[in-house]
Scaffold this motif. Structure first.
Motif, PDB file in Angstrom:
ATOM      1  N   ARG A   1      -6.543   8.060  -6.157  1.00 57.07           N
ATOM      2  CA  ARG A   1      -6.855   9.110  -7.121  1.00 57.07           C
ATOM      3  C   ARG A   1      -5.634   9.362  -7.978  1.00 57.07           C
ATOM      4  N   LEU A   2      -5.870   9.435  -9.287  1.00 60.66           N
ATOM      5  CA  LEU A   2      -4.814   9.676 -10.260  1.00 60.66           C
ATOM      6  C   LEU A   2      -5.197  10.902 -11.067  1.00 60.66           C
ATOM      7  N   LEU A   3      -4.377  11.950 -10.976  1.00 56.89           N
ATOM      8  CA  LEU A   3      -4.678  13.227 -11.639  1.00 56.89           C
ATOM      9  C   LEU A   3      -6.053  13.745 -11.228  1.00 56.89           C
ATOM     10  N   GLY A   4      -6.364  13.531  -9.957  1.00 59.46           N
ATOM     11  CA  GLY A   4      -7.627  14.016  -9.411  1.00 59.46           C
ATOM     12  C   GLY A   4      -8.825  13.131  -9.669  1.00 59.46           C
ATOM     13  N   ARG A   5      -8.639  12.040 -10.404  1.00 59.23           N
ATOM     14  CA  ARG A   5      -9.754  11.161 -10.736  1.00 59.23           C
ATOM     15  C   ARG A   5      -9.642   9.850  -9.958  1.00 59.23           C
ATOM     16  N   PRO A   6     -10.740   9.356  -9.389  1.00 63.71           N
ATOM     17  CA  PRO A   6     -10.684   8.086  -8.660  1.00 63.71           C
ATOM     18  C   PRO A   6     -10.525   6.909  -9.617  1.00 63.71           C
ATOM     19  N   PHE A   7      -9.726   5.926  -9.210  1.00 65.41           N
ATOM     20  CA  PHE A   7      -9.618   4.686  -9.969  1.00 65.41           C
ATOM     21  C   PHE A   7      -9.604   3.520  -8.995  1.00 65.41           C
ATOM     22  N   PHE A   8      -9.865   2.325  -9.533  1.00 66.12           N
ATOM     23  CA  PHE A   8     -10.011   1.132  -8.712  1.00 66.12           C
ATOM     24  C   PHE A   8      -9.253  -0.012  -9.373  1.00 66.12           C
ATOM     25  N   LEU A   9      -8.622  -0.828  -8.549  1.00 58.46           N
ATOM     26  CA  LEU A   9      -7.852  -1.970  -9.042  1.00 58.46           C
ATOM     27  C   LEU A   9      -8.220  -3.193  -8.220  1.00 58.46           C
TER      28      LEU A   9
ATOM     29  N   LEU B   1       0.807  -1.207   0.000  1.00 57.03           N
ATOM     30  CA  LEU B   1       0.000   0.000   0.000  1.00 57.03           C
ATOM     31  C   LEU B   1       0.846   1.265   0.000  1.00 57.03           C
ATOM     32  N   VAL B   2       1.852   1.313   0.863  1.00 50.96           N
ATOM     33  CA  VAL B   2       2.576   2.558   1.086  1.00 50.96           C
ATOM     34  C   VAL B   2       3.310   3.024  -0.165  1.00 50.96           C
ATOM     35  N   HIS B   3       3.845   2.093  -0.956  1.00 56.57           N
ATOM     36  CA  HIS B   3       4.659   2.518  -2.099  1.00 56.57           C
ATOM     37  C   HIS B   3       3.825   3.196  -3.186  1.00 56.57           C
ATOM     38  N   PHE B   4       2.504   2.915  -3.228  1.00 60.23           N
ATOM     39  CA  PHE B   4       1.669   3.613  -4.202  1.00 60.23           C
ATOM     40  C   PHE B   4       1.661   5.119  -3.931  1.00 60.23           C
ATOM     41  N   ASP B   5       1.854   5.481  -2.670  1.00 58.99           N
ATOM     42  CA  ASP B   5       1.945   6.881  -2.282  1.00 58.99           C
ATOM     43  C   ASP B   5       3.365   7.407  -2.474  1.00 58.99           C
ATOM     44  N   THR B   6       4.340   6.715  -1.893  1.00 55.15           N
ATOM     45  CA  THR B   6       5.701   7.242  -1.861  1.00 55.15           C
ATOM     46  C   THR B   6       6.410   7.176  -3.200  1.00 55.15           C
ATOM     47  N   ILE B   7       6.133   6.159  -3.999  1.00 52.37           N
ATOM     48  CA  ILE B   7       6.817   5.980  -5.284  1.00 52.37           C
ATOM     49  C   ILE B   7       5.995   6.533  -6.440  1.00 52.37           C
ATOM     50  N   HIS B   8       4.697   6.215  -6.455  1.00 57.96           N
ATOM     51  CA  HIS B   8       3.875   6.545  -7.619  1.00 57.96           C
ATOM     52  C   HIS B   8       3.034   7.807  -7.439  1.00 57.96           C
ATOM     53  N   ASN B   9       3.023   8.366  -6.227  1.00 60.80           N
ATOM     54  CA  ASN B   9       2.279   9.603  -5.971  1.00 60.80           C
ATOM     55  C   ASN B   9       0.782   9.471  -6.215  1.00 60.80           C
ATOM     56  N   PHE B  10       0.220   8.257  -6.005  1.00 56.54           N
ATOM     57  CA  PHE B  10      -1.222   8.109  -6.044  1.00 56.54           C
ATOM     58  C   PHE B  10      -1.787   8.697  -4.746  1.00 56.54           C
ATOM     59  N   ARG B  11      -2.877   9.427  -4.846  1.00 57.31           N
ATOM     60  CA  ARG B  11      -3.431  10.103  -3.691  1.00 57.31           C
ATOM     61  C   ARG B  11      -4.562   9.300  -3.058  1.00 57.31           C
ATOM     62  N   GLN B  12      -4.664   9.408  -1.745  1.00 52.82           N
ATOM     63  CA  GLN B  12      -5.707   8.757  -0.955  1.00 52.82           C
ATOM     64  C   GLN B  12      -5.784   7.255  -1.218  1.00 52.82           C
ATOM     65  N   PRO B  13      -4.661   6.546  -1.212  1.00 55.01           N
ATOM     66  CA  PRO B  13      -4.712   5.099  -1.474  1.00 55.01           C
ATOM     67  C   PRO B  13      -5.360   4.338  -0.326  1.00 55.01           C
ATOM     68  N   GLN B  14      -6.188   3.378  -0.675  1.00 57.12           N
ATOM     69  CA  GLN B  14      -6.820   2.478   0.282  1.00 57.12           C
ATOM     70  C   GLN B  14      -6.714   1.058  -0.264  1.00 57.12           C
ATOM     71  N   MET B  15      -6.616   0.091   0.647  1.00 58.76           N
ATOM     72  CA  MET B  15      -6.433  -1.296   0.203  1.00 58.76           C
ATOM     73  C   MET B  15      -7.108  -2.253   1.172  1.00 58.76           C
ATOM     74  N   SER B  16      -7.712  -3.298   0.629  1.00 57.41           N
ATOM     75  CA  SER B  16      -8.180  -4.431   1.429  1.00 57.41           C
ATOM     76  C   SER B  16      -7.611  -5.696   0.837  1.00 57.41           C
ATOM     77  N   ALA B  17      -7.308  -6.663   1.680  1.00 61.68           N
ATOM     78  CA  ALA B  17      -6.740  -7.941   1.232  1.00 61.68           C
ATOM     79  C   ALA B  17      -7.546  -9.070   1.850  1.00 61.68           C
TER      80      ALA B  17
END
Length: 375
Positions: free
Chosen positions: A233-241, A203-219
């Motif tokens: 959020r990527l460029l201000g737009r929400p996305f889901f993976l 989870l953390v690297h999506f913020d620190t490396i990729h600069n994705f905002r407001q990352p949340q994760m469930s496993a």
């Protein structure tokens, strides 16, 4: 169905919100003294040689193995030989001829449905047995050593089990009907084979490396599959993976960007080639909701342009990871934080694919999922 679930939200590194009445200071401001460096006089630790995993491993794309082709591929520090008969059958075999040990991948050729040894021209049929010698006399009773193989979604897999057990599950098949024409990516990396799987739960690297905002994760572990749901959020737009890990090297990802009506599917296959060398093969396809109304003559060039743009972005994003992957230490050296519980879950889940002790993460009690989370 057994299921354990972990939900984590990445907190801002600048501010922590404490419940009302909780006057305890943030960890960074605590009076607890920081740890000091461990001093060492012995030579530094070399990166450990880890045991190889069990499972299905992608060794080739189908289009790379044309009719009549013979290929040599690395697998866990050894060669394997792939060939395709003129009738279209794909085969994976051990590289050495049972007659006098010639390497079948160096000079071997296909004649009809037979693989011909480059040394004495022994011919072996698609079932592996010797069928012709080219000389007078009886055909000797000898056969190639074949490997279990499957061909799924344009990928050729071979089975490996360190104790020699036969396949106990099948590689999944994914229906790509309605998606764009797939793109095929093959990358070779240094470092540990598990890097790609661990990346999916970091989870953390999506913020620190990729600069994705407001990352949340469930496993979740569901029916022995590790399912990961991620949003940001990527460029201000929400996305889901949504990621499904099938074994140590096989995952399916479904990416959605609702504001653009964009979906992307990724079939990802990691294969250990040798110590600290591994391959990543990916099959990707996309679809855009509004494109479905248009004829194929318009869709095709639009998807081609989107694949180009997406490829540039993916190469840039992956490059941020690979520069770290190349030089990481082995998993046994990790000390996880509490918000990295999905990574701890992955480490426990993945150990089922190893026959021998694997020096995985041993999280502290605070890093393990709470009892209520594991129900």
């Amino acid at each position: 169905m057994s299921e354990s679930t972990i939900h984590v939200m990445r907190e801002s590194p600048l501010r922590r919100v404490h419940p009302a009445g909780d006057e305890s200071p943030p960890a960074a401001l605590s009076s607890r003294p920081p740890m000091t460096a461990h001093m060492k006089s012995l030579p530094g630790d070399a990166r450990a040689v880890l045991p190889d995993p069990n499972g299905w491993f992608a060794v080739c794309f189908s289009h790379e193995l044309q009719r009549g082709a013979v290929l040599v591929k690395p697998l866990m520090g050894r060669d394997i030989v792939l060939y395709r008969t003129q009738s279209g059958l794909a085969r994976v075999v051990e590289p050495y001829c049972p007659h006098m040990g010639a390497h079948l991948g160096h000079g071997g050729r296909v004649e009809g449905d037979n693989l011909v040894c480059p040394f004495h021209h022994m011919q072996f049929g698609p079932e592996g047995g010797c069928v012709h010698t080219g000389r007078a006399g009886a055909v000797p009773r000898m056969a190639l050593t074949a490997r279990h193989m499957r061909e799924r979604n344009g990928v050729i897999f071979t089975w490996v089990h360190q104790e020699g057990l036969a396949p106990s599950w099948e590689p999944p098949t994914h229906d790509l009907t309605g998606w764009s024409r797939p793109a095929w990516v093959h990358q070779e990396h240094g470092g540990y084979f598990q890097n790609s799987g661990e990346n999916s739960v970091d989870l953390v690297h999506f913020d620190t490396i990729h600069n994705f905002r407001q990352p949340q994760m469930s496993a979740d572990v569901v029916d022995n599959l590790l399912v990961v749901r991620f949003s940001a959020r990527l460029l201000g737009r929400p996305f889901f993976l949504h990621l499904t890990n099938y074994d140590a090297g096989n995952l399916y990802g479904h990416f959605t960007l609702p504001s653009l009506g964009l979906e992307l599917c990724v079939l990802g296959y990691a294969t250990p080639d040798a110590h600290l060398r591994w391959s990543l093969r990916m099959v990707t396809a996309m679809r855009v909701e509004r494109f479905a109304r248009w004829p194929a003559a318009i869709q095709s060039p639009l998807y081609a342009l989107m694949r180009l743009v997406a490829g540039v972005w993916a190469d840039r994003t992956a490059g941020q990871d690979t520069s770290v992957w190349e030089h990481r230490g082995h998993p046994g050296s990790f000390r996880l934080m509490a918000e990295e519980r999905p990574a701890a879950l992955y480490q426990r889940w993945v150990q089922q694919f190893y026959s021998y002790d694997f020096p995985g993460v041993k999280p502290s009690a605070t890093d393990r999922p709470a009892q209520e989370d594991a129900r």
